[in-house]
Design an enzyme around this catalytic site. Sequence first.
Site, PDB file in Angstrom:
ATOM      1  N   LEU A   1     -20.682 -35.834   4.658  1.00  0.00           N
ATOM      2  CA  LEU A   1     -21.080 -34.527   3.807  1.00  0.00           C
ATOM      3  C   LEU A   1     -21.803 -35.095   2.598  1.00  0.00           C
ATOM      4  O   LEU A   1     -21.231 -36.058   1.665  1.00  0.00           O
ATOM      5  CB  LEU A   1     -20.169 -33.781   3.581  1.00  0.00           C
ATOM      6  CG  LEU A   1     -19.522 -33.110   4.604  1.00  0.00           C
ATOM      7  CD1 LEU A   1     -18.022 -32.411   4.350  1.00  0.00           C
ATOM      8  CD2 LEU A   1     -20.507 -31.805   5.358  1.00  0.00           C
TER       9      LEU A   1
ATOM     10  N   ASP B   1     -20.875 -28.075  -5.984  1.00  0.00           N
ATOM     11  CA  ASP B   1     -21.547 -29.352  -5.598  1.00  0.00           C
ATOM     12  C   ASP B   1     -22.796 -29.232  -4.680  1.00  0.00           C
ATOM     13  O   ASP B   1     -22.918 -29.971  -3.932  1.00  0.00           O
ATOM     14  CB  ASP B   1     -20.507 -30.147  -4.685  1.00  0.00           C
ATOM     15  CG  ASP B   1     -20.603 -31.531  -4.293  1.00  0.00           C
ATOM     16  OD1 ASP B   1     -21.355 -32.381  -5.206  1.00  0.00           O
ATOM     17  OD2 ASP B   1     -20.065 -32.322  -3.791  1.00  0.00           O
TER      18      ASP B   1
HETATM   19 ZN   LIG Z   1     -20.993 -34.394  -6.338  1.00  0.00          ZN
END
Ligand SMILES: [Zn+2]
Length: 410
Positions: free
Chosen positions: A327, A293
């Site tokens: 986040l 990510d």
């Molecule tokens: Zn993502």
Amino acid sequence: MTLLTGAKVVTPGGVLDPGRVLVRDGLIAQVGRGGLDLDLDLDLDLDLDLGLDPGRAESAERAERVDLTGAWLLPGFVDLHMHGGGGHDVAASAADMAGAVAFHQAHGTTRTLVSLVTAPVARLAEQLGWVAALTAAGPGSDGQVVGAHLEGPFLAAERRGAQPAEHLRRPDRAVFADLEAAAAGALRVLTVAPELPGAAAVVAAALEAGVVAAAGHTDATYAQAGAAFAAGITLTTHVFNGMRPLHHREPGTAGAALDAGVACELINDGVHVHPALLRLVAAEPERLVLVTDAVDAAGAGDGEYVLGGHPVRVRDGQARLVTGGALAGSTLTMDQAVRRAVAAGLPIEVAAAAAATNPARVLGLDDRCGAIAPGLDADLVVLDAELAVTAVMARGRWVGGRGAPRSGGG
Ligand SMILES: [Zn+2]
């Protein structure tokens, strides 16, 4: 031909210590036990196993030998979830997209999806065109870019995390069809909140188009998510993050995913998920899928960035929206994710499977890559004793900017 000897070779059947891997024509031709000292046996094996004609120019003696004594050899990593790296945001331009892909290749990712955060549909269509071009040709054209992961726009506002609220949409088959067409066959994963009205039809359309449907950024209850998994969703986008928390009376999407045994992406950066839950997911090793990510700040240091049009501040490697503090992706690379997994107590073969074999299976690529096994592409990562990457091989060629390890002769 390249003959890699002496490393601790992590295979689906266990660690060969020392092991040897013969690479020929971009493929793994042979995997076995042994180091450099077993050359004589090996040459015999090669002649037998490969049916080499003694008069043929490409004989066992011509193989480039690379001594990897003391190193680990893992399958090349497959990242299902990557937004950027090395200062490049994949959403910024086609060149940045290629730059991010190259950055992660140097960290061992030999196959990757390019993940697109929620944006206006026309903008997503343009970005999907860049992914399609990268998948077909250009830098990383040797198959490194497998395709696109659309992380939106069909997401739940209350679980959007850092996804821009203003561009979220209700699931819509026609919009999906437009995006799928823009990707020209390169759309591989669609993240959707399955509880939204219209989601079932979009999931059905995705499955029809051969796109993996993933549950993520969702407020689905255990029952709603369970029904979605029964209807063909096979992946959970960054499990525990962007979903209803695991509660013992309402286990939510995370509980349903663990119960259903679907593949679970996990951001193992020490911030998004506690190591205890990493171990819990890995209790069934084949369902754990390590993802980065990663955003553009990965490998680029602390500072001010932008994600989905909103300012992000990175401090101590943690990326958060300036407004609200959610986040905003991670600064992980796959080698870090693997190191952290081993530090958290996972056997290295479980970590390697989670970083390569399992994501390859999610994409239906497990007959081509994702493990150190004969017949698969020679996608390999060499790591030192501390599990730091020292060299990367993709489809039989050394890549990653650090070059080949010192050759043992040839
Ligand atoms: Zn993502």
